[in-house]
Design an enzyme around this catalytic site. Sequence first.
Site, PDB file in Angstrom:
ATOM      1  N   ASP A 175      25.718  43.073  18.179  1.00  0.00           N
ATOM      2  CA  ASP A 175      24.991  42.222  19.111  1.00  0.00           C
ATOM      3  C   ASP A 175      23.811  43.008  19.667  1.00  0.00           C
ATOM      4  O   ASP A 175      23.996  44.102  20.211  1.00  0.00           O
ATOM      5  CB  ASP A 175      25.926  41.789  20.242  1.00  0.00           C
ATOM      6  CG  ASP A 175      25.354  40.670  21.090  1.00  0.00           C
ATOM      7  OD1 ASP A 175      24.139  40.694  21.349  1.00  0.00           O
ATOM      8  OD2 ASP A 175      26.121  39.787  21.505  1.00  0.00           O
ATOM      9  N   VAL A 176      22.612  42.460  19.580  1.00  0.00           N
ATOM     10  CA  VAL A 176      21.428  43.187  20.045  1.00  0.00           C
ATOM     11  C   VAL A 176      21.428  43.403  21.557  1.00  0.00           C
ATOM     12  O   VAL A 176      20.651  44.214  22.068  1.00  0.00           O
ATOM     13  CB  VAL A 176      20.114  42.489  19.637  1.00  0.00           C
ATOM     14  CG1 VAL A 176      19.875  42.618  18.158  1.00  0.00           C
ATOM     15  CG2 VAL A 176      20.090  41.044  20.095  1.00  0.00           C
ATOM     16  N   ASN A 191      13.451  39.313  15.858  1.00  0.00           N
ATOM     17  CA  ASN A 191      13.604  37.922  15.419  1.00  0.00           C
ATOM     18  C   ASN A 191      14.839  37.247  16.009  1.00  0.00           C
ATOM     19  O   ASN A 191      14.863  36.032  16.162  1.00  0.00           O
ATOM     20  CB  ASN A 191      13.684  37.892  13.888  1.00  0.00           C
ATOM     21  CG  ASN A 191      14.101  36.547  13.351  1.00  0.00           C
ATOM     22  OD1 ASN A 191      13.348  35.579  13.384  1.00  0.00           O
ATOM     23  ND2 ASN A 191      15.337  36.460  12.856  1.00  0.00           N
ATOM     24  N   LYS A 228      10.628  32.800  25.796  1.00  0.00           N
ATOM     25  CA  LYS A 228       9.605  33.191  24.825  1.00  0.00           C
ATOM     26  C   LYS A 228       8.279  33.510  25.519  1.00  0.00           C
ATOM     27  O   LYS A 228       7.529  34.395  25.070  1.00  0.00           O
ATOM     28  CB  LYS A 228       9.424  32.097  23.771  1.00  0.00           C
ATOM     29  CG  LYS A 228      10.613  31.971  22.824  1.00  0.00           C
ATOM     30  CD  LYS A 228      10.860  33.278  22.080  1.00  0.00           C
ATOM     31  CE  LYS A 228      11.962  33.169  21.052  1.00  0.00           C
ATOM     32  NZ  LYS A 228      12.159  34.433  20.307  1.00  0.00           N
ATOM     33  N   THR A 236      15.736  25.234  10.022  1.00  0.00           N
ATOM     34  CA  THR A 236      16.741  26.256  10.281  1.00  0.00           C
ATOM     35  C   THR A 236      17.942  25.657  11.001  1.00  0.00           C
ATOM     36  O   THR A 236      17.872  24.574  11.576  1.00  0.00           O
ATOM     37  CB  THR A 236      16.167  27.381  11.163  1.00  0.00           C
ATOM     38  OG1 THR A 236      15.781  26.818  12.433  1.00  0.00           O
ATOM     39  CG2 THR A 236      14.968  28.040  10.506  1.00  0.00           C
ATOM     40  N   TYR A 259      14.386  27.730  27.069  1.00  0.00           N
ATOM     41  CA  TYR A 259      14.102  28.544  25.889  1.00  0.00           C
ATOM     42  C   TYR A 259      12.640  28.975  25.881  1.00  0.00           C
ATOM     43  O   TYR A 259      12.317  30.151  25.639  1.00  0.00           O
ATOM     44  CB  TYR A 259      14.425  27.759  24.625  1.00  0.00           C
ATOM     45  CG  TYR A 259      14.052  28.460  23.335  1.00  0.00           C
ATOM     46  CD1 TYR A 259      14.866  29.451  22.801  1.00  0.00           C
ATOM     47  CD2 TYR A 259      12.883  28.132  22.652  1.00  0.00           C
ATOM     48  CE1 TYR A 259      14.525  30.096  21.621  1.00  0.00           C
ATOM     49  CE2 TYR A 259      12.539  28.770  21.477  1.00  0.00           C
ATOM     50  CZ  TYR A 259      13.361  29.751  20.962  1.00  0.00           C
ATOM     51  OH  TYR A 259      13.009  30.390  19.796  1.00  0.00           O
TER      52      TYR A 259
END
Length: 231
Positions: free
Chosen positions: A58-59, A84, A156, A185, A152
């Site tokens: 997990d980042v 990403n 960003k 996606t 979201y």
Amino acid sequence: MAVAIVTGASRGLGRALAEALAGRGWDLVLDARTADVLEEAAAAVRARGARVVAPPGDVTDPAHRRALVAAAEELGGLDLLVNNAGILGAEPLVPLDRHPLDGFRAALEVNVVAPLGLLQEALPLLRAAPAGAVVNLSSDAAAEAYRTWGAYGATKAALDQLSAVLAVEEPGLRVWWVDPGGMRTDMLAAAEPGEDLSGTPAPADVAPVFLRLLDERPASGRYSAQSFLEA
């Protein structure tokens, strides 16, 4: 060989970009949370001739971020960091008056805090590279007001600002924050179930934009994949 770290590389744009870089002779460190799906992606990338290290994790975990950078160093250094990996914070997306705050916090951790943490780990290697570069995945929701995309999009927008400041602070690097546009996606399908995505580009159609950035090395800044595709 040039070396890249690509997070969120088990599917979608991350996997498409990893395969495209491997086709150019890059070696890769790939990240994703689900081990078996990540290994499937890694095998596809290796089939293109690349050396690949793919530690699942997990980042948001500092130890995992350190492991990614250590793997790049073992491969010879780090020329490109691609942040990403991302999450929506709510699936499907909902208006702000109903958006779960825990989901927003989780999206901030994955979409903003983790990229900054990974960047901090990676900067010594990127500074030492002959042509170090950072790609942060943005979104048109960072700059436009779309119903249900507010939380979201806010994450960003925050990542965009971090990218802009990084470009000022690290003039020896190229820093590109890129809006890839809508893509076919799993994330987009989860965001808006029932939407017809048949006319939406596949990630493999968008990946060449990132290769052009590496080839042409424009100034650090925000770029739209659509503008490259139309050029």
